[in-house]
Design an enzyme around this catalytic site. Structure first.
Site, PDB file in Angstrom:
ATOM      1  N   GLY A   1      39.910  33.026  41.686  1.00  0.00           N
ATOM      2  CA  GLY A   1      38.471  33.058  41.414  1.00  0.00           C
ATOM      3  C   GLY A   1      37.911  31.670  41.127  1.00  0.00           C
TER       4      GLY A   1
ATOM      5  N   LYS B   1      45.576  30.082  33.172  1.00  0.00           N
ATOM      6  CA  LYS B   1      46.293  31.334  32.852  1.00  0.00           C
ATOM      7  C   LYS B   1      47.801  31.069  32.793  1.00  0.00           C
ATOM      8  CE  LYS B   1      42.983  34.698  34.686  1.00  0.00           C
ATOM      9  NZ  LYS B   1      42.716  35.640  35.770  1.00  0.00           N
TER      10      LYS B   1
ATOM     11  N   GLY C   1      46.638  34.850  41.117  1.00  0.00           N
ATOM     12  CA  GLY C   1      47.940  35.395  40.698  1.00  0.00           C
ATOM     13  C   GLY C   1      48.524  36.340  41.743  1.00  0.00           C
TER      14      GLY C   1
ATOM     15  N   ARG D   1      33.678  36.350  45.468  1.00  0.00           N
ATOM     16  CA  ARG D   1      34.338  37.668  45.365  1.00  0.00           C
ATOM     17  C   ARG D   1      33.357  38.799  45.686  1.00  0.00           C
ATOM     18  NH1 ARG D   1      38.635  36.826  40.296  1.00  0.00           N
ATOM     19  NH2 ARG D   1      40.312  36.101  41.662  1.00  0.00           N
TER      20      ARG D   1
END
Ligand SMILES: Nc1ncnc2c1ncn2[C@@H]1O[C@H](COP(=O)(O)OP(=O)(O)O)[C@@H](O)[C@H]1O
Ligand SMILES: O=C(OP(=O)(O)O)[C@H](O)COP(=O)(O)O
Length: 399
Positions: free
Chosen positions: A356, A199, A379, A38
């Protein structure tokens, strides 16, 4: 085709303070960044602005602190890693608003780079409160959003700022949208999606739309446990959100209506402790003991997933199939990643993966470069795939 303003439209930035929203929510272990993808992806935006003489003020969140300062979620180590990657000094301010931010910004010279502390240390960030957004805006003359992977959040630093400052898409934001459109705008069928990871509550709802877009949905990682529990399979002490059982059942019904196959684990690697090298065994998914934790998909599940990938023309993947950071629970993720990479290299598959930790997992497997496209977003990428509006992108179109 992008319809928003990009950095080509930004004009002369010399001497201007440019607030750049980046996503530096990177995997960390023992205070060190373990996957810098990232940071590497946003580096071109940062260096381009600095080279043009802007004062580059970086805004980012890190982890999920509960709306107040928490040392374990400080961006300070990430500022050091960013400095190493871009090969220039990156100063750090201990708050993203107020005196600390103002003093640090005030000391900047043209071409300097400064990172402000985690925006989520203020509860108003996630509520997108106007007074907080105005406080953030005091540090900038212009706003560049380069955080595609956080664009599904309507937060002050991802959405609110674009209402206050002249706003532009950063180079990575632009590249991500163009690459996703090119790879998945009109995907060749059959399309197989893999959704795993941890998540669960923030990603489960989007599966409701995803099952209408894909031919098969492979559910893995922590997400699978919630579905297994919902259909009555005991998952022992595994990561599982039991209160989402009704949502999971609803998704399985919608999938059947949409003729989307749901592929769940048939076996798992089970341990009693969540630590490297913990004693573990492969068990049938119906045979997980009450004190066991499913930390990876088993070999039969891997075989089944690879069969689906073998039949697919397009693969969309977010979320590891197991706790891949801890050996030996990386085996399923690595095996599936290698198979998808081989299919892609043989021109049998268009493979797009994102997130990520998913990027970190593909790097760990040594195959990230063999995928058709690897997005920094998890997401946000899935929501884009669903056809949902992304607040951080939409606001740039109208800004
Ligand atoms: N069975 C499991 N039990 C516990 N954690 C898991 C399991 N499977 C995957 N995970 C964890 O999921 C995390 C990644 O999830 P997530 O943040 O949703 O992915 P991404 O960042 O790629 O979007 C990893 O840290 C991994 O250890
Ligand atoms: O890591 C992120 O998303 P991802 O895990 O879906 O890739 C983004 O930084 C968003 O973080 P959030 O899900 O805590 O809002």
């Amino acid at each position: 085709m992008t319809t928003f303003k990009t950095m080509d439209d930004i004009g002369d930035v010399r001497g201007k303070r440019v607030l750049v929203r980046v996503d530096l929510n990177v995997p960390m272990a023992d205070g060190k960044v373990t996957d810098a993808t990232r940071i590497e992806r946003v580096a071109p935006t940062i260096t381009e602005l600095a080279d043009k003489g802007a004062k580059v003020v970086l805004l980012a969140h890190f982890g999920r602190p509960k709306g107040g300062p928490a040392p374990e979620f400080s961006l300070e180590p990430v500022a050091r890693a960013t400095s190493e990657i871009i090969g220039r000094p990156v100063a750090f301010a201990a708050d993203c608003i107020g005196e600390k931010a103002a003093d640090a910004v005030g000391r900047m010279k043209d071409g300097d780079i400064l990172m402000l502390e985690n925006t989520r240390f203020h509860k108003e960030e996630e509520k997108n409160e106007r007074t907080f957004t105005e406080a953030l805006a005091k540090s900038g003359d212009l706003f560049v959003n380069d955080a595609f992977s956080a664009a599904h959040r309507a937060h002050a630093s991802t959405e609110g700022l674009a209402h206050i400052l002249p706003a532009y898409a950063g180079r990575t934001m632009q590249a991500e949208l163009e690459a996703l459109e090119a790879g998945l705008g009109n995907p060749k069928r059959p399309v197989v999606a893999i959704v795993g990871g941890a998540k669960v509550s923030t990603k489960i709802d989007l599966l409701l739309n995803l099952v209408k877009k894909v031919d098969a949905l492979v559910i893995g990682g922590g997400m699978a446990n919630t579905f297994l529990a919902a259909r009555g399979t005991s998952v022992g002490k595994s990561l599982c959100e039991h209160d989402l059982a009704e949502t999971a059942k609803h998704i399985m019904i919608e999938a059947a209506t949409a003729s989307c196959a749901i592929v769940l684990p048939v076996d798992g690697v089970v341990a009693k402790e969540f630590k490297a090298g913990a004693a573990n065994e492969v068990v049938a998914i119906e045979a997980v003991a009450a004190d066991g934790m499913i930390l990876d998909a088993g070999p039969k599940t891997v075989e089944k997933i690879n069969e689906w990938i073998g039949r697919a023309a397009t693969l969309v993947w977010n979320g590891p199939l197991g706790a891949f950071e801890i050996a030996p629970f990386d085996a399923a993720t690595v095996a599936v990643a290698k198979f998808a990479a081989a299919q892609t290299k043989a021109s049998k598959l268009v493979s797009v993966a994102g997130g990520g930790d998913t990027v970190a997992a593909l790097n760990h497997a040594g195959v990230a470069d063999d995928f058709t496209y690897v997005s920094t977003a998890g997401g946000a990428f899935l929501e884009w795939m669903e056809g949902k509006a992304l607040p951080g992108v939409d606001v740039l179109r109208t800004a």
